[in-house]
Motif scaffolding. Structure first.
Motif, PDB file in Angstrom:
ATOM      1  N   LEU A   1       4.818  13.989 -11.670  1.00  0.00           N
ATOM      2  CA  LEU A   1       5.970  14.019 -10.780  1.00  0.00           C
ATOM      3  C   LEU A   1       5.688  13.397  -9.426  1.00  0.00           C
ATOM      4  O   LEU A   1       6.607  13.144  -8.647  1.00  0.00           O
ATOM      5  CB  LEU A   1       6.443  15.468 -10.578  1.00  0.00           C
ATOM      6  N   ILE A   2       4.409  13.166  -9.093  1.00  0.00           N
ATOM      7  CA  ILE A   2       4.064  12.568  -7.810  1.00  0.00           C
ATOM      8  C   ILE A   2       4.569  11.136  -7.800  1.00  0.00           C
ATOM      9  O   ILE A   2       4.194  10.334  -8.651  1.00  0.00           O
ATOM     10  CB  ILE A   2       2.538  12.592  -7.567  1.00  0.00           C
ATOM     11  N   PRO A   3       5.446  10.750  -6.846  1.00  0.00           N
ATOM     12  CA  PRO A   3       6.066   9.428  -6.886  1.00  0.00           C
ATOM     13  C   PRO A   3       5.095   8.287  -6.643  1.00  0.00           C
ATOM     14  O   PRO A   3       5.254   7.205  -7.171  1.00  0.00           O
ATOM     15  CB  PRO A   3       7.120   9.501  -5.771  1.00  0.00           C
ATOM     16  N   ASP A   4       4.089   8.487  -5.822  1.00  0.00           N
ATOM     17  CA  ASP A   4       3.116   7.453  -5.508  1.00  0.00           C
ATOM     18  C   ASP A   4       1.722   8.033  -5.563  1.00  0.00           C
ATOM     19  O   ASP A   4       1.524   9.247  -5.486  1.00  0.00           O
ATOM     20  CB  ASP A   4       3.353   6.882  -4.093  1.00  0.00           C
ATOM     21  N   LYS A   5       0.736   7.148  -5.660  1.00  0.00           N
ATOM     22  CA  LYS A   5      -0.640   7.601  -5.592  1.00  0.00           C
ATOM     23  C   LYS A   5      -0.905   8.181  -4.216  1.00  0.00           C
ATOM     24  O   LYS A   5      -0.423   7.664  -3.208  1.00  0.00           O
ATOM     25  CB  LYS A   5      -1.595   6.433  -5.858  1.00  0.00           C
ATOM     26  N   PRO A   6      -1.690   9.282  -4.130  1.00  0.00           N
ATOM     27  CA  PRO A   6      -1.961   9.873  -2.822  1.00  0.00           C
ATOM     28  C   PRO A   6      -2.709   8.906  -1.912  1.00  0.00           C
ATOM     29  O   PRO A   6      -3.473   8.057  -2.387  1.00  0.00           O
ATOM     30  CB  PRO A   6      -2.798  11.112  -3.152  1.00  0.00           C
ATOM     31  N   LYS A   7      -2.475   9.043  -0.599  1.00  0.00           N
ATOM     32  CA  LYS A   7      -3.104   8.188   0.396  1.00  0.00           C
ATOM     33  C   LYS A   7      -4.150   8.970   1.184  1.00  0.00           C
ATOM     34  O   LYS A   7      -4.009  10.172   1.422  1.00  0.00           O
ATOM     35  CB  LYS A   7      -2.048   7.643   1.367  1.00  0.00           C
ATOM     36  N   CYS A   8      -5.184   8.281   1.594  1.00  0.00           N
ATOM     37  CA  CYS A   8      -6.255   8.892   2.390  1.00  0.00           C
ATOM     38  C   CYS A   8      -5.699   9.335   3.736  1.00  0.00           C
ATOM     39  O   CYS A   8      -5.029   8.559   4.428  1.00  0.00           O
ATOM     40  CB  CYS A   8      -7.394   7.886   2.576  1.00  0.00           C
ATOM     41  N   ALA A   9      -5.978  10.569   4.127  1.00  0.00           N
ATOM     42  CA  ALA A   9      -5.470  11.114   5.386  1.00  0.00           C
ATOM     43  C   ALA A   9      -6.086  10.436   6.595  1.00  0.00           C
ATOM     44  O   ALA A   9      -5.536  10.491   7.692  1.00  0.00           O
ATOM     45  CB  ALA A   9      -5.741  12.618   5.449  1.00  0.00           C
ATOM     46  N   MET A  10      -7.216   9.746   6.404  1.00  0.00           N
ATOM     47  CA  MET A  10      -7.913   9.108   7.518  1.00  0.00           C
ATOM     48  C   MET A  10      -7.529   7.644   7.669  1.00  0.00           C
ATOM     49  O   MET A  10      -7.134   7.197   8.745  1.00  0.00           O
ATOM     50  CB  MET A  10      -9.434   9.222   7.318  1.00  0.00           C
ATOM     51  N   CYS A  11      -7.617   6.885   6.583  1.00  0.00           N
ATOM     52  CA  CYS A  11      -7.417   5.434   6.685  1.00  0.00           C
ATOM     53  C   CYS A  11      -6.147   4.937   6.009  1.00  0.00           C
ATOM     54  O   CYS A  11      -5.739   3.782   6.222  1.00  0.00           O
ATOM     55  CB  CYS A  11      -8.619   4.689   6.114  1.00  0.00           C
ATOM     56  N   GLY A  12      -5.517   5.766   5.181  1.00  0.00           N
ATOM     57  CA  GLY A  12      -4.272   5.376   4.548  1.00  0.00           C
ATOM     58  C   GLY A  12      -4.399   4.638   3.239  1.00  0.00           C
ATOM     59  O   GLY A  12      -3.394   4.329   2.597  1.00  0.00           O
ATOM     60  N   PHE A  13      -5.635   4.349   2.799  1.00  0.00           N
ATOM     61  CA  PHE A  13      -5.823   3.675   1.520  1.00  0.00           C
ATOM     62  C   PHE A  13      -5.628   4.667   0.370  1.00  0.00           C
ATOM     63  O   PHE A  13      -5.655   5.886   0.566  1.00  0.00           O
ATOM     64  CB  PHE A  13      -7.216   3.043   1.438  1.00  0.00           C
ATOM     65  N   GLU A  14      -5.475   4.120  -0.852  1.00  0.00           N
ATOM     66  CA  GLU A  14      -5.289   4.966  -2.013  1.00  0.00           C
ATOM     67  C   GLU A  14      -6.477   5.908  -2.171  1.00  0.00           C
ATOM     68  O   GLU A  14      -7.632   5.494  -2.037  1.00  0.00           O
ATOM     69  CB  GLU A  14      -5.132   4.098  -3.261  1.00  0.00           C
ATOM     70  N   ALA A  15      -6.173   7.186  -2.441  1.00  0.00           N
ATOM     71  CA  ALA A  15      -7.232   8.202  -2.466  1.00  0.00           C
ATOM     72  C   ALA A  15      -7.318   8.851  -3.839  1.00  0.00           C
ATOM     73  O   ALA A  15      -6.334   8.957  -4.567  1.00  0.00           O
ATOM     74  CB  ALA A  15      -6.961   9.262  -1.405  1.00  0.00           C
ATOM     75  N   ALA A  16      -8.531   9.310  -4.173  1.00  0.00           N
ATOM     76  CA  ALA A  16      -8.752   9.963  -5.462  1.00  0.00           C
ATOM     77  C   ALA A  16      -9.442  11.313  -5.308  1.00  0.00           C
ATOM     78  O   ALA A  16      -9.603  12.051  -6.276  1.00  0.00           O
ATOM     79  CB  ALA A  16      -9.590   9.068  -6.373  1.00  0.00           C
ATOM     80  N   LYS A  17      -9.872  11.637  -4.073  1.00  0.00           N
ATOM     81  CA  LYS A  17     -10.599  12.890  -3.838  1.00  0.00           C
ATOM     82  C   LYS A  17      -9.743  13.800  -2.977  1.00  0.00           C
ATOM     83  O   LYS A  17      -9.169  13.377  -1.977  1.00  0.00           O
ATOM     84  CB  LYS A  17     -11.942  12.616  -3.146  1.00  0.00           C
ATOM     85  N   ARG A  18      -9.686  15.078  -3.362  1.00  0.00           N
ATOM     86  CA  ARG A  18      -8.873  16.054  -2.639  1.00  0.00           C
ATOM     87  C   ARG A  18      -9.772  17.073  -1.959  1.00  0.00           C
ATOM     88  O   ARG A  18     -10.823  17.433  -2.487  1.00  0.00           O
ATOM     89  CB  ARG A  18      -7.926  16.760  -3.625  1.00  0.00           C
ATOM     90  N   CYS A  19      -9.316  17.548  -0.777  1.00  0.00           N
ATOM     91  CA  CYS A  19     -10.061  18.599  -0.076  1.00  0.00           C
ATOM     92  C   CYS A  19     -10.171  19.813  -0.997  1.00  0.00           C
ATOM     93  O   CYS A  19      -9.156  20.369  -1.430  1.00  0.00           O
ATOM     94  CB  CYS A  19      -9.344  18.971   1.221  1.00  0.00           C
ATOM     95  N   SER A  20     -11.384  20.228  -1.284  1.00  0.00           N
ATOM     96  CA  SER A  20     -11.589  21.311  -2.247  1.00  0.00           C
ATOM     97  C   SER A  20     -11.205  22.675  -1.680  1.00  0.00           C
ATOM     98  O   SER A  20     -10.996  23.618  -2.429  1.00  0.00           O
ATOM     99  CB  SER A  20     -13.063  21.335  -2.697  1.00  0.00           C
ATOM    100  N   HIS A  21     -11.095  22.773  -0.358  1.00  0.00           N
ATOM    101  CA  HIS A  21     -10.812  24.059   0.276  1.00  0.00           C
ATOM    102  C   HIS A  21      -9.312  24.370   0.276  1.00  0.00           C
ATOM    103  O   HIS A  21      -8.878  25.415  -0.212  1.00  0.00           O
ATOM    104  CB  HIS A  21     -11.358  24.066   1.699  1.00  0.00           C
ATOM    105  N   CYS A  22      -8.514  23.441   0.809  1.00  0.00           N
ATOM    106  CA  CYS A  22      -7.069  23.697   0.917  1.00  0.00           C
ATOM    107  C   CYS A  22      -6.261  23.002  -0.168  1.00  0.00           C
ATOM    108  O   CYS A  22      -5.090  23.329  -0.381  1.00  0.00           O
ATOM    109  CB  CYS A  22      -6.546  23.267   2.289  1.00  0.00           C
TER     110      CYS A  22
END
Length: 456
Positions: free
Chosen positions: A394-415
């Protein structure tokens, strides 16, 4: 080989759920039958998004139309809107109401968002709009309330959702206060969905009842309301020299080279204006008095070459406005017809006027104080409703890096709320993310404990 999207419902299941949809009285919101219907709508909602993304939504559209369920969904939408305005504030003020879990109440608060999201997904289709029949008037009134609120909040400089979450100490709020704040923040996204639904309605002006066009133009003056949205742009704000916009359910920082780029939400407003202003039916019925004419001519300042290059059809609006500036259109022609009026809001409020407190107490005693076993049963059902494969699809786009804005594949494991493209970006972003991360993780933990293991 073409990749198959996950499926929420089999055709037979979808048909059974659609056929079971029915209207509930305000007093019955939150009871067992209502909660089950909320789950059904959530499943239909997810299936509609998945089907639309693969161009296979016609089956669900036909089910909703053939079973005459769009009027029921519109009534559900307005009934829960009234509940949030009349009943929910009373629950929040009850000092002795300290539920083991606020999750059942959250389901009611969320219901309006679920229904408007489903309507947004299917209203693109002409047959859906036509199947609304007389309730299209109620839906037009609903969208007017939402867009008026959106314009008023923006023009008054109300702090955007993202900043509010950072500046308030949610840890000091009670569970009901926190739920109230979640409802306020959810209202913003609901209003944006209402904008999208209204845009679809404007695309079918020629198919609307005469009363619907009259109500849209002269009762509510939507053209001037849309001008306010263009002028104040509620989904955009500046902070410390940086431009941030809201899209796909989140605020993001806009790269400098994209500052003049039209977003999907900007496009919704411009398309609605295009559909209204260039419709011969609307030009014949709309009252181009000095006020409305002055408001519409404000649009010329926003129709820059850069904007028109992105949306060439706006050149026609520019020509229309140039002509409007030097002419005085004829007064609107008044047709001698029996005008229909929306009834859902007045009917629900009329049936329950003076009973708000009694309804709130009834729901506290019978619906919003579930036993531990009931809460666990709800949690198990919702775990089945939301599975990871479907949610990812259901996610419309690939997630973006919170720092640089590039496509991201790793998620914060804490939150589990922020994404990063590499470890270095996560480290650099930590000081900014730390407070929100801890708050989000604590909140998620609390919700999980409330649902699964409520204390006695």
């Amino acid at each position: 080989m073409e990749e198959l999207l996950p499926t929420v419902l089999l055709p037979g299941e979808a048909e059974a759920l659609v056929e079971s949809l029915r209207n509930f009285q305000l007093r019955d919101i939150g009871d067992y039958g209502w909660i089950r219907q909320h789950e059904y709508i959530e499943k239909l909602n997810m299936q509609a998004v998945l089907s639309a993304s693969s161009g296979q939504e016609q089956f669900l559209i036909e089910l909703l139309v053939n079973n005459a369920k769009i009027p029921i969904l519109i009534q559900e939408l307005i009934t829960v809107e009234i509940w949030k305005q009349k009943i929910f504030p009373i629950l929040c003020r009850l000092e002795d109401f300290k539920p083991k879990s606020t999750f059942p109440i959250y389901l009611v608060v969320r219901h309006e968002a679920s229904v408007i999201n489903l309507l947004e997904t299917v209203f693109f289709h002409k047959e859906i709009c036509e199947s609304a029949e007389d309730t299209i008037l109620d839906l037009i009134d609903y969208t007017h309330r939402k867009l008026t609120l959106l314009a008023a909040q923006s023009s008054s400089g109300k702090i955007p959702v993202e900043q509010k979450l950072q500046r308030e100490d949610l840890a000091n709020l009670s569970s009901m206060q926190e739920l109230k704040k979640q409802a306020e923040d959810m209202e913003f996204e609901i209003s944006l969905k209402a904008l999208s639904v209204f845009r679809f309605i404007t695309g079918l002006i020629e198919s609307l009842p005469v009363s619907a066009v009259t109500r849209m133009l002269n009762t509510h003056n939507f053209p001037c309301l849309l001008v306010q949205l263009v002028e104040h742009c509620p989904w955009s704000y500046r902070e410390e020299g940086k431009l941030k916009k809201f899209e796909n359910g989140a605020w993001y920082e806009v790269p400098r080279e994209d500052h003049v780029k039209i977003t999907k939400l900007d496009g919704q407003v411009w398309i609605a204006l295009y559909n209204i202003l260039l419709s011969s039916e609307c030009q014949r019925k709309y009252n181009f008095n000095n006020f409305s004419k002055g408001q519409l001519l404000k649009l010329r300042a926003f129709l820059t070459e850069v904007v028109i290059d992105q949306f060439p059809n706006l050149l026609e609006i520019q020509r229309f406005l140039s002509h409007l500036a030097v002419t005085d259109p004829d007064p609107p022609k008044k047709d001698l017809i029996l005008e229909q009026v929306p009834v859902i809001w007045d009917q629900v409020v009329g049936e329950n006027s003076g009973k708000w407190k009694a309804i709130a107490k009834h729901q506290v005693n019978n619906m919003f104080s579930p036993s531990e076993e009931e809460l666990k049963s709800q949690a198990r059902r919702w775990a089945k409703t939301y599975n990871l494969d479907v949610m990812e699809a259901l996610i419309p786009d690939k997630p973006k890096c919170a720092m640089c804005g590039f496509e991201a594949a790793k998620r914060c494991s804490h939150c589990r709320n922020e994404w990063y493209c590499k470890r270095e970006c996560q480290v650099q972003h930590w000081q900014k993310h730390k407070k929100a991360c801890n708050l989000m993780a604590d909140t998620l933990k609390k919700i999980q404990e409330d649902i699964q293991t409520p204390t006695n």
